[in-house]
Structures are given as structure tokens and as C-alpha cells.
Design an enzyme around this catalytic site. Structure first.
Site, PDB file in Angstrom:
ATOM      1  N   ASP A 165     109.600 -22.447  43.264  1.00  0.00           N
ATOM      2  CA  ASP A 165     111.064 -22.755  42.837  1.00  0.00           C
ATOM      3  C   ASP A 165     111.504 -21.582  42.049  1.00  0.00           C
ATOM      4  O   ASP A 165     112.686 -21.323  41.701  1.00  0.00           O
ATOM      5  CB  ASP A 165     111.562 -24.111  42.316  1.00  0.00           C
ATOM      6  N   LYS A 203     113.758 -29.460  53.853  1.00  0.00           N
ATOM      7  CA  LYS A 203     112.569 -28.713  53.367  1.00  0.00           C
ATOM      8  C   LYS A 203     111.416 -29.068  54.338  1.00  0.00           C
ATOM      9  O   LYS A 203     110.506 -28.010  54.732  1.00  0.00           O
ATOM     10  CB  LYS A 203     112.132 -28.667  51.901  1.00  0.00           C
ATOM     11  N   GLN A 257     111.831 -32.251  43.254  1.00  0.00           N
ATOM     12  CA  GLN A 257     113.608 -32.342  43.721  1.00  0.00           C
ATOM     13  C   GLN A 257     114.202 -32.597  42.548  1.00  0.00           C
ATOM     14  O   GLN A 257     113.879 -33.693  41.914  1.00  0.00           O
ATOM     15  CB  GLN A 257     113.678 -33.083  44.941  1.00  0.00           C
TER      16      GLN A 257
END
Ligand code: NAP
Length: 281
Positions: free
Chosen positions: A116, A49, A93
Site C-alpha cells: 500500500d 482485491k 484493510q
């Protein structure tokens, strides 16, 4: 022989577009990434990322926290990032080390920074068709179908898996694209009888070689979301690629299929958040 859907090439195009649009903004988009603990796979994802952000002209700041970080410490970092005007997107994460509560973390990220698309507010907006952010993996699949001119309208679609991050939103997006969608899961009897009717089959289970040739209709579009390791430790999906590929019309490889598209769609969501925060939406 099926046409292989090239997720890598398509992701490159999406990222180039994000880069162009990000460069035109008055302030560079910003992403905050939180990584708690030392999970090797999570570390690889976070590095990926960071490098995608660098490619797209997005400022990424990573917060690496010890595995024994308390819930309070984690939530207070998220609160600070929620208030930080330079941060357009916040990504924590997953999975988190025990006993941290993932649900609490997802709920604590401001919906307009939830790139997300995991927050129930954004999931709700997605369900009623008002989404600003789209969940990255299912959105990546839809983008692949569009790029290859594969129409969903009126097609029989079967989704294997019903997780909150892949299966359910995948079914929502296919339904919104006018597909007739069936969702299967671990309690579905006679999977084969259902998958063999699919014009578009999306597998997101996490079991190598689950989908064999006998489960796939001639000419079906086969999208393999899963990322598994085979007996030799090689990355593979749910689909027995060698057996299914001759029957399918289109198929995604693993690696090089859905994975790169998931990453590219995250970049697009960060751009969307930045535009929103700069009053451009
Ligand atoms: P998950 O939360 O473990 O969900 C797996 C789903 O598969 C569950 O709904 C489960 O049913 C169902 N299932 C399990 N065994 C089954 C069987 N024998 N037949 C039919 N359904 C079965 O996994 P996930 O997070 O959705 O991820 C799925 C896969 O996609 C994993 O391999 C993951 O690594 C991969 N993934 C890839 C990307 C990407 O960018 N390519 C992104 C996210 C995930 P129940 O609900 O009944 O338990």
C-alpha cells in the site's frame, strides 16, 4: 466536450501486463489481506482485491478477523506474515475498528511487503524519489496522465485534499513530474481563486458536487479521485461532472476513473515486491 479518461480500460491493460510478468516468475506472487470486523465497504474492497489477484495470477490469502480482535493478536498475525516467504505483500484493510491502532499496524508491516506504500520508510523513499512502491491512487492518476499523453511539466497543478494516502503523495508525484503544485485543504480560503488557475486539477476531498464549473479553467484536465454517494445513493466524485465536463479538456468519470486504476496499481506493487523477493530487482 472533454475526452473521458477510461480508467477501466487502462486498468485492464495494466493488469494484463502484471499477469504476463507474474507468469514468468519462478514462484507466483503472494498477497495476504487482513480484514478486521464487518465494515460493509471494507468487505467489498477486499473482495475486489481478491478477484484482481485471481485475474493477475497472484495468490491471495485473506485473514478475516473478528471486530473484537486485540491489538496483540493482530500484530502477531502481521509478524507471522512478515516471516512467511510465500507472502510478498501484506495489506491490512483500513479503517480498523476501535480501539485498534492503525499507526501501529502500518509500522509493523515490513517495508518490503508494504504494497500500500503507507509505511513511513516507503513514504520517505517516495519523497526523495527512490520509491520501490508507489502509493496506489496517486500512482494510478500519474499512469492515466501518461497514457493520455498529458504532460505535467511546467503545468499549474492543484490538488484538493492533503491526506497521507492521496493528497500529499499526489502532490509529491506531480512535483517530481515537474508540475508547479498547490495543495488545498479545509482551511484554504477562496478555493475557487486557486482551482480556477489549474491546468491539472485533482480533487480528493470526499464531498459531492464540491467542484463546480466556476472552479475550473477552460481546457483544464480534471481528475476526480473521490468516491461519494449523492442524494439518491449513487456513486459520485467531488466534481459536478455534467457541469464541468463541457469546460474540461480531459476528465475522469466516477465510477470507472481513478478507482479501477488504484486497484491495478496495487497489483503492480505486489508484482514489484515479488520480483524484489526473488532477487530480480
Ligand atoms: P480524507 O483523509 O478525509 O482527506 C480529505 C481531505 O480533504 C483533507 O485533507 C481535508 O482537509 C480536505 N477537505 C475537506 N473539506 C474540504 C473543503 N471544503 N475544501 C478543500 N479541502 C477539503 O480523505 P482521503 O482518504 O484522502 O480520500 C478523499 C476521497 O477520495 C474520498 O472520497 C475517498 O473515498 C476517495 N478515495 C478514492 C480512492 C480511489 O481509489 N478512487 C482511493 C482513496 C480515497 P483537512 O486536511 O484540513 O481536514
Amino acid at each position: 466536450m472533454a475526452i473521458q479518461i477510461d480508467g477501466k480500460a487502462l486498468a485492464k491493460r495494466v493488469k494484463e501486463q502484471v499477469r504476463e510478468e507474474a507468469a514468468a516468475l519462478s514462484r507466483k506472487p503472494g498477497l495476504a489481506v487482513i480484514l478486521v470486523g464487518e465494515d460493509p465497504a471494507s468487505k467489498v474492497y477486499v473482495r475486489g482485491k481478491e478477484s484482481d489477484c485471481a485475474e493477475c495470477g497472484i495468490v491471495s490469502v485473506s485473514h478475516r478477523l473478528a471486530a473484537d480482535t486485540s491489538q496483540e493478536e493482530l500484530l502477531s498475525l502481521i509478524e507471522a506474515l512478515n516471516r512467511d516467504a510465500a507472502v510478498d505483500g501484506i495489506l491490512c484493510q483500513l479503517p480498523l475498528p476501535k480501539p485498534l491502532n492503525e499507526q501501529l499496524v502500518i509500522h509493523s508491516i515490513l517495508p518490503d511487503k508494504d504494497v500500500d506504500c503507507f509505511h513511513p520508510f516507503n513514504v520517505g523513499k517516495l519523497t526523495v524519489g527512490e520509491a520501490g512502491f508507489l502509493p496506489c491512487t496517486p500512482a494510478g492518476v500519474m499512469e492515466m496522465l501518461r497514457a493520455y499523453d498529458i504532460s505535467v511539466a511546467g503545468k499549474r497543478c492543484v490538488v484538493l485534499g492533503r491526506s497521507n494516502i492521496v493528497g500529499k503523495p499526489m502532490a509529491t508525484l506531480l512535483t517530481q513530474a515537474d508540475g508547479t503544485v498547490t495543495v488545498c485543504h479545509s482551511r484554504t480560503p477562496d478555493l475557487k481563486a486557486i482551482t480556477a488557475q489549474a491546468d491539472i486539477l485533482v480533487s480528493a476531498v470526499g464531498r459531492a458536487a464540491l467542484v463546480g464549473a466556476d472552479m475550473v479553467k477552460d481546457g483544464a484536465v480534471v481528475i476526480d479521485v473521490a468516491m461519494n454517494r449523492d442524494g439518491e445513493g449513487k456513486l459520485c466524485g467531488d466534481v459536478d461532472f455534467a457541469a464541468v465536463e463541457p469546460k474540461a479538456s480531459y476528465i475522469t468519470p466516477v465510477p470507472g476513473g481513478v478507482g479501477p486504476m488504484t486497484r491495478a496499481m496495487l497489483m503492480r506493487n505486489i508484482l514489484t515486491a515479488a520480483k524484489d523477493h526473488q532477487g530480480l530487482l
